[in-house]
Design a protein around this motif. Structure first.
Motif, PDB file in Angstrom:
ATOM      1  N   ASP A 129       0.848  -1.195   0.000  1.00 37.72           N
ATOM      2  CA  ASP A 129       0.000   0.000   0.000  1.00 37.72           C
ATOM      3  C   ASP A 129       0.882   1.243   0.000  1.00 37.72           C
ATOM      4  O   ASP A 129       1.166   1.817   1.048  1.00 37.72           O
ATOM      5  N   PRO A 130       1.337   1.681  -1.180  1.00 35.45           N
ATOM      6  CA  PRO A 130       2.230   2.840  -1.219  1.00 35.45           C
ATOM      7  C   PRO A 130       1.479   4.148  -0.959  1.00 35.45           C
ATOM      8  O   PRO A 130       0.284   4.259  -1.253  1.00 35.45           O
ATOM      9  N   ASP A 131       2.184   5.119  -0.418  1.00 37.40           N
ATOM     10  CA  ASP A 131       1.637   6.476  -0.363  1.00 37.40           C
ATOM     11  C   ASP A 131       1.554   6.999  -1.788  1.00 37.40           C
ATOM     12  O   ASP A 131       2.503   6.875  -2.562  1.00 37.40           O
ATOM     13  N   LYS A 132       0.420   7.599  -2.133  1.00 34.51           N
ATOM     14  CA  LYS A 132       0.255   8.095  -3.493  1.00 34.51           C
ATOM     15  C   LYS A 132      -0.838   9.156  -3.513  1.00 34.51           C
ATOM     16  O   LYS A 132      -1.566   9.344  -2.529  1.00 34.51           O
ATOM     17  N   LEU A 133      -0.953   9.822  -4.649  1.00 31.81           N
ATOM     18  CA  LEU A 133      -1.998  10.820  -4.810  1.00 31.81           C
ATOM     19  C   LEU A 133      -3.365  10.146  -4.863  1.00 31.81           C
ATOM     20  O   LEU A 133      -3.505   9.057  -5.427  1.00 31.81           O
ATOM     21  N   LEU A 134      -4.365  10.780  -4.304  1.00 34.15           N
ATOM     22  CA  LEU A 134      -5.692  10.178  -4.212  1.00 34.15           C
ATOM     23  C   LEU A 134      -6.292   9.836  -5.573  1.00 34.15           C
ATOM     24  O   LEU A 134      -6.841   8.745  -5.755  1.00 34.15           O
ATOM     25  N   PRO A 135      -6.202  10.737  -6.592  1.00 32.92           N
ATOM     26  CA  PRO A 135      -6.837  10.404  -7.878  1.00 32.92           C
ATOM     27  C   PRO A 135      -6.016   9.451  -8.748  1.00 32.92           C
ATOM     28  O   PRO A 135      -6.508   8.997  -9.784  1.00 32.92           O
ATOM     29  N   SER A 136      -4.755   9.177  -8.366  1.00 31.20           N
ATOM     30  CA  SER A 136      -3.902   8.353  -9.226  1.00 31.20           C
ATOM     31  C   SER A 136      -4.358   6.905  -9.192  1.00 31.20           C
ATOM     32  O   SER A 136      -5.044   6.472  -8.256  1.00 31.20           O
ATOM     33  N   PRO A 137      -3.996   6.114 -10.214  1.00 33.28           N
ATOM     34  CA  PRO A 137      -4.500   4.741 -10.304  1.00 33.28           C
ATOM     35  C   PRO A 137      -4.131   3.904  -9.092  1.00 33.28           C
ATOM     36  O   PRO A 137      -3.036   4.048  -8.529  1.00 33.28           O
ATOM     37  N   ASP A 138      -5.033   3.010  -8.725  1.00 30.52           N
ATOM     38  CA  ASP A 138      -4.764   2.091  -7.626  1.00 30.52           C
ATOM     39  C   ASP A 138      -4.485   0.685  -8.145  1.00 30.52           C
ATOM     40  O   ASP A 138      -4.333  -0.248  -7.365  1.00 30.52           O
ATOM     41  N   THR A 139      -4.411   0.540  -9.461  1.00 36.33           N
ATOM     42  CA  THR A 139      -4.118  -0.757 -10.056  1.00 36.33           C
ATOM     43  C   THR A 139      -2.625  -1.059  -9.954  1.00 36.33           C
ATOM     44  O   THR A 139      -1.795  -0.157  -9.817  1.00 36.33           O
ATOM     45  N   VAL A 140      -2.301  -2.334 -10.027  1.00 34.99           N
ATOM     46  CA  VAL A 140      -0.907  -2.774 -10.068  1.00 34.99           C
ATOM     47  C   VAL A 140      -0.545  -3.029 -11.528  1.00 34.99           C
ATOM     48  O   VAL A 140      -1.310  -3.669 -12.248  1.00 34.99           O
ATOM     49  N   PRO A 141       0.585  -2.508 -12.014  1.00 34.93           N
ATOM     50  CA  PRO A 141       1.662  -1.851 -11.274  1.00 34.93           C
ATOM     51  C   PRO A 141       1.578  -0.324 -11.211  1.00 34.93           C
ATOM     52  O   PRO A 141       2.460   0.315 -10.645  1.00 34.93           O
ATOM     53  N   GLU A 142       0.509   0.271 -11.763  1.00 37.04           N
ATOM     54  CA  GLU A 142       0.439   1.733 -11.846  1.00 37.04           C
ATOM     55  C   GLU A 142       0.500   2.421 -10.480  1.00 37.04           C
ATOM     56  O   GLU A 142       0.962   3.561 -10.373  1.00 37.04           O
ATOM     57  N   ARG A 143       0.053   1.740  -9.431  1.00 42.94           N
ATOM     58  CA  ARG A 143       0.028   2.406  -8.116  1.00 42.94           C
ATOM     59  C   ARG A 143       1.430   2.749  -7.599  1.00 42.94           C
ATOM     60  O   ARG A 143       1.567   3.543  -6.678  1.00 42.94           O
ATOM     61  N   PHE A 144       2.463   2.133  -8.211  1.00 47.37           N
ATOM     62  CA  PHE A 144       3.836   2.395  -7.774  1.00 47.37           C
ATOM     63  C   PHE A 144       4.558   3.402  -8.671  1.00 47.37           C
ATOM     64  O   PHE A 144       5.728   3.696  -8.446  1.00 47.37           O
ATOM     65  N   GLU A 145       3.885   3.912  -9.686  1.00 44.73           N
ATOM     66  CA  GLU A 145       4.504   4.836 -10.636  1.00 44.73           C
ATOM     67  C   GLU A 145       3.885   6.219 -10.439  1.00 44.73           C
ATOM     68  O   GLU A 145       2.702   6.411 -10.717  1.00 44.73           O
TER      69      GLU A 145
END
Length: 399
Positions: free
Chosen positions: A239-255
């Motif tokens: 569960d990475p820290d990320k922007l709220l609107p950014s994708p939550d899919t893998v692997p996009e959630r890490f980019e």
């Protein structure tokens, strides 16, 4: 040889400058198809990813092609391929992702053989969480990892083992599968730095037993970026820290942020170039990579033998510290009573590029009490016998 090395070299515009490059471990020269792919993507049409216009589809294709190419190169699922600016950045990111689940009393194991990018991020994450750091030491007689020290360090409290698949200074290739199997037996994850390894070996991440594996395309003819291959189920659990609107899919959630589509296209072209060096009769890109990279290994092995035989003939005015039985075509030398930077300058004046330094291998230099700087010479697919002879002549006239 099945491949015309002279014809291979013709794809590299930089080689027309007459330099003999032994700086591949720090970054290889770039073939024209890689540069062409970058230019073609960057000059578009190009927009942010989407499906409503040609420019959006071009961006989408750059990402999809990138994941497919590195899935083939590393023998993993495309859904487990994460883009990064560098292997260092990816390791810092994943040290924070993984450390979220660590607690006081947990332990991690690091290797003295590693580039600092697979050491310092973990130490800093451990310090923040009250986690104990233990070490795999180096056998100074063989330049191999001391697996006894690993076995003594491994306990039921071990949460992570971070280790290189090949040392960027000594070339040593540890038995990663053996280490991974032992780590998994106590429930620990295995994070493998494959930056130097991928430049000289056909990678099979599942066969290595790595849960997370990094590489850097600019070490094998591509542009400057990093790639992480992860088990998709493991990536789903993080569960990475990320922007709220950014994708939550893998692997996009890490980019994080807009991806550099042109760099991804260049990195894809590097994989395709490697696959085309000596593709054989393979139908799939993985089959072509297998055939081509076996040629690269054989070619570099012949040149490494020529280099080592030539160095032995020069006498004992220097020490070669690369001694492991299984290693890449990279040698680390210290010159008795001489400054390696003077040797670098002497070689550079003869159009031979061989850098001096410690190359971020902080723990390795400290553990083996190596002189800093040392001279590192490493081979790449475009090197030839003339390059090796020029290197040997340059060292001979320096001694």
């Amino acid at each position: 040889m099945a491949v015309d090395v002279a014809a291979l070299r013709d794809h590299f515009p930089s080689l027309t400058h007459g330099l003999a490059h032994f700086d591949g471990p720090g970054g290889t020269q770039t073939p024209r198809p890689v540069a062409d792919a970058i230019v073609a993507t960057l000059t578009g049409p190009l927009s942010n990813r989407g499906s409503s216009s040609v420019s959006e589809l071009n961006a989408e294709k750059a990402v999809t092609d990138f994941r497919a190419a590195y899935a083939d190169l590393l023998n993993v699922s495309a859904s487990g391929i994460v883009y990064g600016r560098s292997a260092t950045q990816l390791t810092y990111d994943f040290s924070r992702h993984l450390a979220k689940s660590w607690k006081v009393g947990d332990e991690i194991i690091l290797s003295r053989l590693d580039h600092d990018s697979n050491v310092r991020p973990w130490i800093q994450a451990a310090q923040r969480g009250g986690v104990t750091v233990r070490w795999i030491e180096i056998d100074s007689e063989t330049s191999e990892l001391d697996l006894g020290s690993f076995e003594r360090a491994l306990t039921s409290r071990t949460r992570l083992v971070a280790v290189t698949a090949a040392s960027n200074v000594l070339g040593t290739k540890p038995p990663i599968r053996r280490i991974a199997d032992q780590a998994h037996s106590v429930g620990a994850l295995v994070y493998v730095d494959g930056v130097h390894y991928t430049a000289h070996s056909l990678v099979d991440v599942p066969a290595l037993g790595a849960d997370l594996f990094t590489c850097s395309p600019y070490k094998f003819l591509g542009p400057h970026c990093g790639v992480l291959a992860g088990v998709p189920e493991l990536l789903e659990s993080l569960d990475p820290d990320k922007l709220l609107p950014s994708p939550d899919t893998v692997p996009e959630r890490f980019e994080f942020g807009t991806l550099p589509y042109e760099i991804m296209a260049g990195a894809t072209a590097a994989v395709d170039f490697l696959a085309g060096i000596d593709p054989g009769a393979g139908d799939s890109r993985r089959e072509r990579l297998t055939h081509s990279l076996h040629f690269v290994h054989d070619h570099e092995s012949v040149l490494r033998s020529r280099m080592e035989e030539g160095l032995r003939a020069l006498g004992d005015a220097f020490t070669v510290h690369s001694k492991a039985n299984d290693r890449t075509p990279t040698l680390l030398l210290t010159l008795d009573g001489r400054d390696a930077r003077e040797a670098q300058l002497h070689l550079a004046a003869r159009n031979v590029v061989a850098p001096a330094g410690s190359f971020y291998a902080y723990e390795t230099f400290a553990a083996l009490k190596l002189d800093d700087p040392a001279l590192r010479v490493g081979l790449a697919p475009y090197n030839n016998a003339d390059d090796v002879d020029r290197l040997l002549e340059g060292i001979a006239t320096f001694l």
